[in-house]
Motif scaffolding. Structure first.
Motif, short mmCIF file in Angstrom:
data_model
loop_
_atom_site.label_atom_id
_atom_site.label_comp_id
_atom_site.label_asym_id
_atom_site.label_seq_id
_atom_site.Cartn_x
_atom_site.Cartn_y
_atom_site.Cartn_z
N SER A 1 9.98 -16.13 5.63
CA SER A 1 10.00 -17.46 4.74
C SER A 1 9.61 -16.74 3.35
CB SER A 1 8.71 -18.23 5.21
OG SER A 1 7.51 -17.40 5.49
N SER A 2 8.92 -15.41 3.33
CA SER A 2 8.75 -15.14 1.83
C SER A 2 9.89 -14.38 1.22
CB SER A 2 7.68 -14.22 2.14
OG SER A 2 8.09 -12.99 2.72
N LEU A 3 10.88 -14.29 1.76
CA LEU A 3 12.21 -13.74 1.28
C LEU A 3 13.39 -14.35 1.35
CD1 LEU A 3 11.74 -9.77 2.27
CD2 LEU A 3 11.47 -10.89 -0.01
N SER B 1 2.05 -10.85 5.17
CA SER B 1 1.78 -10.90 3.71
C SER B 1 1.76 -9.53 2.81
CB SER B 1 0.78 -11.71 3.30
OG SER B 1 -0.44 -11.02 3.64
N ASP B 2 1.96 -8.33 3.54
CA ASP B 2 1.70 -6.90 2.84
C ASP B 2 3.00 -6.48 2.34
OD1 ASP B 2 2.78 -6.69 5.38
OD2 ASP B 2 1.41 -4.97 5.81
N LEU B 3 4.18 -7.50 2.37
CA LEU B 3 5.36 -6.85 1.82
C LEU B 3 5.43 -7.28 0.08
CD1 LEU B 3 8.29 -7.59 4.21
CD2 LEU B 3 7.40 -5.21 3.29
N ALA B 4 5.76 -6.50 -0.71
CA ALA B 4 5.90 -6.65 -2.13
C ALA B 4 7.51 -6.25 -2.69
CB ALA B 4 5.10 -5.61 -2.98
N TRP B 5 7.81 -6.99 -3.65
CA TRP B 5 9.16 -6.71 -4.23
C TRP B 5 9.35 -6.91 -5.98
CZ3 TRP B 5 7.71 -10.27 -0.76
CH2 TRP B 5 7.63 -11.60 -1.15
N TYR B 6 10.27 -6.45 -6.42
CA TYR B 6 10.39 -6.52 -7.73
C TYR B 6 11.85 -6.20 -7.96
CZ TYR B 6 9.43 -1.64 -7.95
OH TYR B 6 9.31 0.14 -7.75
N ASP C 1 0.77 -1.00 0.04
CA ASP C 1 0.00 -0.08 -0.04
C ASP C 1 0.92 1.26 -0.08
OD1 ASP C 1 1.04 -0.04 2.47
OD2 ASP C 1 -0.88 -0.21 3.65
N ALA C 2 2.08 1.12 -0.13
CA ALA C 2 3.16 2.28 -0.37
C ALA C 2 3.28 3.30 0.98
CB ALA C 2 2.80 3.18 -1.40
N ARG C 3 2.92 2.44 1.98
CA ARG C 3 3.03 3.50 3.31
C ARG C 3 4.54 3.11 3.60
NH1 ARG C 3 0.76 -1.61 5.24
NH2 ARG C 3 1.90 -2.42 7.26
N PRO C 4 5.22 4.14 4.37
CA PRO C 4 6.43 3.87 4.79
C PRO C 4 6.80 2.62 5.57
CG PRO C 4 5.87 6.16 5.15
CD PRO C 4 4.61 5.19 4.89
N LEU C 5 8.06 2.01 5.36
CA LEU C 5 8.56 1.07 6.52
C LEU C 5 9.16 1.63 7.71
CD1 LEU C 5 10.25 -1.16 3.66
CD2 LEU C 5 8.38 -1.87 4.89
N VAL C 6 9.14 1.10 8.76
CA VAL C 6 9.68 1.73 9.98
C VAL C 6 10.60 0.47 10.66
CG1 VAL C 6 9.27 2.74 12.42
CG2 VAL C 6 7.62 2.96 10.59
N PHE C 7 11.90 0.84 10.69
CA PHE C 7 12.94 0.14 11.16
C PHE C 7 13.22 0.41 12.59
CE2 PHE C 7 14.51 0.07 6.49
CZ PHE C 7 13.59 -0.96 5.95
N ALA C 8 13.70 -0.69 13.28
CA ALA C 8 14.35 -0.29 14.55
C ALA C 8 15.81 -0.17 14.47
CB ALA C 8 14.32 -1.77 15.75
N ALA C 9 16.22 0.75 15.20
CA ALA C 9 17.78 1.16 15.16
C ALA C 9 18.20 1.89 16.26
CB ALA C 9 17.88 2.44 13.99
N LEU C 10 19.59 1.90 16.60
CA LEU C 10 20.17 2.33 17.83
C LEU C 10 21.12 3.63 17.19
CD1 LEU C 10 21.31 -1.13 19.29
CD2 LEU C 10 19.48 0.36 20.11
N PHE C 11 21.37 4.65 18.03
CA PHE C 11 22.20 5.65 17.73
C PHE C 11 23.04 5.96 18.70
CE2 PHE C 11 18.95 7.64 20.37
CZ PHE C 11 19.73 8.87 21.04
N ASP C 12 24.01 6.72 18.27
CA ASP C 12 25.50 7.09 19.17
C ASP C 12 25.98 8.37 18.58
OD1 ASP C 12 26.99 7.07 21.25
OD2 ASP C 12 28.06 5.21 20.80
#
Length: 412
Positions: free
Chosen positions: A166-168, A207-212, A133-144
């Motif tokens: 499993s899908s990737l 199942s809402d990830l897509a790729w090409y 659905d083109a919404r942004p992905l949010v990743f977990a991260a650490l900063f310093d």
């Protein structure tokens, strides 16, 4: 692992992407941010972090460099942003570079998608992974933060990775930690106990990830623009999946079996033909070969051969005429000559009747030959072959000459 991403969001898109629900957001160094379709380590990317411990409700949208530089790095060292742009989530509580950051230095990174390469021998094909659905992905991260010799503070971050979903798994063995809902994002961003975040550091199995596939040109950090995410149509040989592998294998096996199958069919056909050739001849079926036509089986009853025989008073006179209507060329030839003539006209004809061997030139022998020959042939028209009794025949001397055509018709 995640080493390239697309981040073209506007400044006010980041709080919405992280579902901050109207919380006050303070901007820090956002003037350094440059949207890009091909973000790599060393780029300035906005991250969302907590304000401080005293203000748990406040958040900061802080533009930091991608690629962690630990605070204990020597001031004389040149920062290497490619050294720790990712951190394995399974070991962040063990390694000195990360474990001190887990309690208080957690942050969120929002991007539209990321790139991953699939290895195919010496070649690498990049793929673009994003939400359907083109919404942004949010990743977990650490900063310093690290202070250079000039006293300038540099803020950097690293993106956490985990085992692949499993899908990737066909693409890579690792993927970034994706926080797919508001509760997950709030738990990671808040100052909750480190033991509670373990449940977040799992592969994203929704199942809402897509790729090409995309152009390999985006492998260069200088390549930027919408062309980076333009879908690339791969050739069939470059899109081989597990199912296609087995399909190809099946086609290969079939191709290898074709010569054996063909040989077997030819063998069966040969055996069939030989079997037909070896069948005993019956009274009604014979084998006929025509010089200008293929070999065919024909019934003797329908063979267009007509035999006419006439005997004059002197006996022994005869003519053979075919269905073609040709006039008789010779009259009074003996049965053996007749059999020879038939053989020359029909060449390879294999009749289902046989001519009995002639012991002499007598009338009885000639008549017996014709009776045997006409036994399997089509019945002649009524009156076409008139029977002559032995008493009506005249003896034929050894010195008699063959009668002429004129004498044959003259004795009517």
């Amino acid at each position: 692992m995640c080493g390239r991403a697309r981040c073209t969001l506007r400044a006010d898109d980041f709080p919405r992407a992280c579902q901050l629900d109207g919380r006050r957001v303070r901007h820090v160094d956002m003037n350094r941010y440059r949207p890009s379709y091909n973000v790599s380590p060393g780029f300035n990317v906005p991250v969302v972090r907590r304000e401080d411990e005293s203000n748990d409700e406040g958040v900061v949208l802080h533009c930091m460099k991608w690629g962690l530089v630990p605070s204990f790095t020597k001031k004389t060292e040149k920062p290497d942003h490619y050294k720790m742009f990712n951190a394995r989530s399974e070991s962040i509580k063990e390694k000195a570079s990360f474990r001190r950051l887990v309690p208080k230095n957690r942050c969120l990174v929002a991007v539209e998608g990321f790139y991953e390469w699939k290895k195919d021998g010496s070649k690498k094909q990049p793929y673009y992974i994003h939400f359907k659905d083109a919404r942004p992905l949010v990743f977990a991260a650490l900063f310093d933060s690290w202070k250079n010799p000039e006293g300038e503070v540099l803020y950097t971050f690293t993106i956490l990775t985990t085992s692949v979903s499993s899908s990737l798994e066909w693409l890579h063995d690792r993927m970034p930690v994706i926080l797919g809902n508001k509760d997950a994002a709030d738990m990671w961003l808040s100052g909750s106990s480190s033991s509670n975040i373990d449940m977040l550091l799992k592969p994203y199995e929704e199942s809402d990830l897509a790729w090409y596939s995309v152009t390999p040109a985006m492998g260069k950090t200088s390549f930027d623009g919408p062309e980076c995410i333009k879908e690339l149509q791969l050739k069939a040989t470059e899109t081989r999946s597990i199912s296609q592998f087995f399909s190809k294998k099946g086609e290969k096996d079939l191709k290898e079996q074709k010569p054996r199958i063909k040989a077997k069919e030819e063998s069966l056909n040969t055996d069939q033909t030989e079997s037909l050739k070896q069948e005993p001849e019956s009274d009604h079926v014979g084998y006929q070969r025509s010089p200008d036509k293929p070999e065919v089986f024909a019934s003797a009853a329908t063979t267009d051969i007509k035999v006419e025989q006439d005997f004059d008073e002197s006996g022994g006179k005869q003519s053979l005429t075919g269905q073609t209507g040709n006039p008789p060329g010779k009259v009074g030839s003996v049965a053996s000559d007749k059999a020879k003539s038939l053989k020359e006209e029909s060449e390879d004809i294999k009749p289902n009747v046989s001519v009995l061997p002639q012991e002499g030139r007598g009338d009885s022998g000639t008549k017996r030959d014709y009776e045997e020959l006409s036994g399997n042939a089509r019945p002649l028209a009524k009156g076409a072959n008139k029977h002559v009794s032995p008493s009506q025949k005249k003896a034929k001397g050894a010195g008699d000459k063959q009668p002429t055509l004129f004498s044959f018709f003259g004795k009517g």
